[in-house]
Design a protein around this motif. Structure first.
Motif, PDB file in Angstrom:
ATOM      1  N   HIS A 107      -2.358   3.760  -9.285  1.00 62.95           N
ATOM      2  CA  HIS A 107      -1.411   3.873 -10.395  1.00 62.95           C
ATOM      3  C   HIS A 107      -0.181   2.998 -10.156  1.00 62.95           C
ATOM      4  CE1 HIS A 107      -3.553   6.789 -12.789  1.00 62.95           C
ATOM      5  NE2 HIS A 107      -3.721   7.573 -11.738  1.00 62.95           N
ATOM      6  N   PHE A 108       0.194   2.807  -8.908  1.00 62.54           N
ATOM      7  CA  PHE A 108       1.287   1.885  -8.581  1.00 62.54           C
ATOM      8  C   PHE A 108       0.937   0.475  -9.047  1.00 62.54           C
ATOM      9  CE2 PHE A 108       2.986  -1.302  -5.649  1.00 62.54           C
ATOM     10  CZ  PHE A 108       4.351  -1.030  -5.678  1.00 62.54           C
ATOM     11  N   VAL A 109      -0.297   0.077  -8.812  1.00 67.31           N
ATOM     12  CA  VAL A 109      -0.742  -1.252  -9.240  1.00 67.31           C
ATOM     13  C   VAL A 109      -0.660  -1.386 -10.755  1.00 67.31           C
ATOM     14  CG1 VAL A 109      -2.741  -2.795  -9.416  1.00 67.31           C
ATOM     15  CG2 VAL A 109      -2.244  -1.642  -7.256  1.00 67.31           C
ATOM     16  N   ASP A 110      -1.202  -0.403 -11.488  1.00 67.62           N
ATOM     17  CA  ASP A 110      -1.235  -0.495 -12.943  1.00 67.62           C
ATOM     18  C   ASP A 110       0.130  -0.266 -13.573  1.00 67.62           C
ATOM     19  OD1 ASP A 110      -3.863  -1.115 -12.896  1.00 67.62           O
ATOM     20  OD2 ASP A 110      -4.581   0.695 -13.908  1.00 67.62           O
ATOM     21  N   GLY A 111       1.045   0.310 -12.825  1.00 68.18           N
ATOM     22  CA  GLY A 111       2.384   0.531 -13.327  1.00 68.18           C
ATOM     23  C   GLY A 111       3.352  -0.540 -12.843  1.00 68.18           C
ATOM     24  N   LYS A 112       3.997  -0.281 -11.732  1.00 68.26           N
ATOM     25  CA  LYS A 112       5.067  -1.157 -11.265  1.00 68.26           C
ATOM     26  C   LYS A 112       4.602  -2.576 -10.956  1.00 68.26           C
ATOM     27  CE  LYS A 112       8.508   0.313  -8.970  1.00 68.26           C
ATOM     28  NZ  LYS A 112       9.455   0.817  -7.963  1.00 68.26           N
ATOM     29  N   LEU A 113       3.426  -2.707 -10.349  1.00 71.51           N
ATOM     30  CA  LEU A 113       3.003  -4.043  -9.920  1.00 71.51           C
ATOM     31  C   LEU A 113       2.656  -4.931 -11.113  1.00 71.51           C
ATOM     32  CD1 LEU A 113       2.758  -5.741  -7.449  1.00 71.51           C
ATOM     33  CD2 LEU A 113       0.448  -4.888  -7.098  1.00 71.51           C
ATOM     34  N   PHE A 114       1.870  -4.425 -12.042  1.00 70.28           N
ATOM     35  CA  PHE A 114       1.541  -5.234 -13.211  1.00 70.28           C
ATOM     36  C   PHE A 114       2.764  -5.481 -14.092  1.00 70.28           C
ATOM     37  CE2 PHE A 114      -3.137  -4.977 -12.766  1.00 70.28           C
ATOM     38  CZ  PHE A 114      -3.432  -6.280 -13.142  1.00 70.28           C
ATOM     39  N   GLU A 115       3.680  -4.522 -14.140  1.00 73.36           N
ATOM     40  CA  GLU A 115       4.914  -4.729 -14.901  1.00 73.36           C
ATOM     41  C   GLU A 115       5.714  -5.893 -14.328  1.00 73.36           C
ATOM     42  OE1 GLU A 115       7.002  -1.051 -14.870  1.00 73.36           O
ATOM     43  OE2 GLU A 115       5.551  -0.025 -16.166  1.00 73.36           O
ATOM     44  N   SER A 116       5.806  -5.966 -13.010  1.00 70.74           N
ATOM     45  CA  SER A 116       6.566  -7.052 -12.392  1.00 70.74           C
ATOM     46  C   SER A 116       5.838  -8.388 -12.522  1.00 70.74           C
ATOM     47  CB  SER A 116       6.869  -6.733 -10.919  1.00 70.74           C
ATOM     48  OG  SER A 116       5.686  -6.474 -10.192  1.00 70.74           O
ATOM     49  N   ILE A 117       4.499  -8.375 -12.487  1.00 69.93           N
ATOM     50  CA  ILE A 117       3.728  -9.603 -12.704  1.00 69.93           C
ATOM     51  C   ILE A 117       3.937 -10.105 -14.128  1.00 69.93           C
ATOM     52  CG2 ILE A 117       1.384 -10.520 -12.951  1.00 69.93           C
ATOM     53  CD1 ILE A 117       0.564  -8.711 -10.601  1.00 69.93           C
ATOM     54  N   ASP A 118       3.852  -9.198 -15.107  1.00 69.25           N
ATOM     55  CA  ASP A 118       4.036  -9.583 -16.508  1.00 69.25           C
ATOM     56  C   ASP A 118       5.447 -10.107 -16.758  1.00 69.25           C
ATOM     57  OD1 ASP A 118       1.454  -8.835 -17.053  1.00 69.25           O
ATOM     58  OD2 ASP A 118       1.976  -6.886 -17.906  1.00 69.25           O
ATOM     59  N   ALA A 119       6.421  -9.520 -16.069  1.00 65.52           N
ATOM     60  CA  ALA A 119       7.802  -9.969 -16.251  1.00 65.52           C
ATOM     61  C   ALA A 119       7.969 -11.406 -15.768  1.00 65.52           C
ATOM     62  CB  ALA A 119       8.754  -9.040 -15.492  1.00 65.52           C
TER      63      ALA A 119
END
Length: 229
Positions: A107-119
């Protein structure tokens, strides 16, 4: 009750460049599940009637069709496959504490990590991109720490075998390579994320991943088409 009879048809709707469809493909391979793969060929412009019918809420790939049941969302599919086709190789660990650990980092990957990649990917200029890159690096540093803790000297988060966290984290391999190519910044580096750097190489080369993982060049070309670069 899950259907797991050999006479039950299994289909997977995906698209070759989807990091989330990759998760489902790896899980099905690991569990040796025979299935029909259905490629969404024009996912950037139109969606097939089968996809819309099978996933009417989000209308996104991947979708696993098992008999008359449609399973949506990639991590949900991975868990379903693991539970529906028992074997000596389990994707999720057996201990409740280890399963909780695996789900947390997925869930960390699908939440914070992907959010920072998309940003980072959506930054309007180099200055904004570099400012946002710091947050991505912090999240990768946290993931590096989790890898060192859970791998116990093995090649993967699950130790010697690919597990739930590996499949979850594997979804960032393509997006990370794309933003590295466009930004000129290396996010997986031997000085900051040595474990993840080696993990990425091992993951890409694994027999359950290699047939389904596009090359970096293919990811970059897809991104150019998607974002009209």
């Amino acid at each position: 009750m899950a259907q797991n009879g050999s006479n039950t048809t299994v289909k997977l709707i995906g698209t070759w460049a989807s990091p989330f469809a990759l998760r489902a493909q790896v899980a099905l391979h690991l569990k040796s599940v025979e299935h029909e793969y259905i490629e969404e060929t024009d996912v950037l412009k139109a969606k097939s009637d089968l996809l819309i019918k099978s996933n009417p809420i989000h209308k996104k790939v991947p979708v696993l069709i098992h008999g008359d049941i449609s399973i949506c969302e990639s991590l949900n599919i991975v868990q379903y496959v693991d539970e529906s086709w028992p074997s000596d190789l389990s994707i999720l660990p057996s201990l409740p504490s280890d399963r909780a650990f695996a789900r947390f980092w997925a869930h960390f990957v699908d939440g914070k990590l992907f959010e920072s990649i998309d940003a980072v990917a959506g930054a309007k200029d180099d200055a904004a991109r570099m400012a946002l890159a710091g947050n991505l690096m912090e999240n990768l540093a946290a993931l590096e720490e989790a890898f060192q803790k859970s791998s116990k000297g093995g090649d993967f988060f699950g130790g010697e075998n690919i597990g739930f966290v590996d499949i979850a984290v594997g979804a960032i391999a393509g997006p990370i390579s794309v933003i590295e190519a466009f930004s000129g910044v290396k996010f997986l580096r031997p000085d900051t994320t040595p474990g993840l750097l080696q993990w990425a190489e091992k993951f890409r080369a694994h027999e359950a991943v290699k047939p389904y993982m596009p090359t970096v060049a293919e990811f970059i070309e897809f991104a150019k088409k998607k974002f009209n670069v």
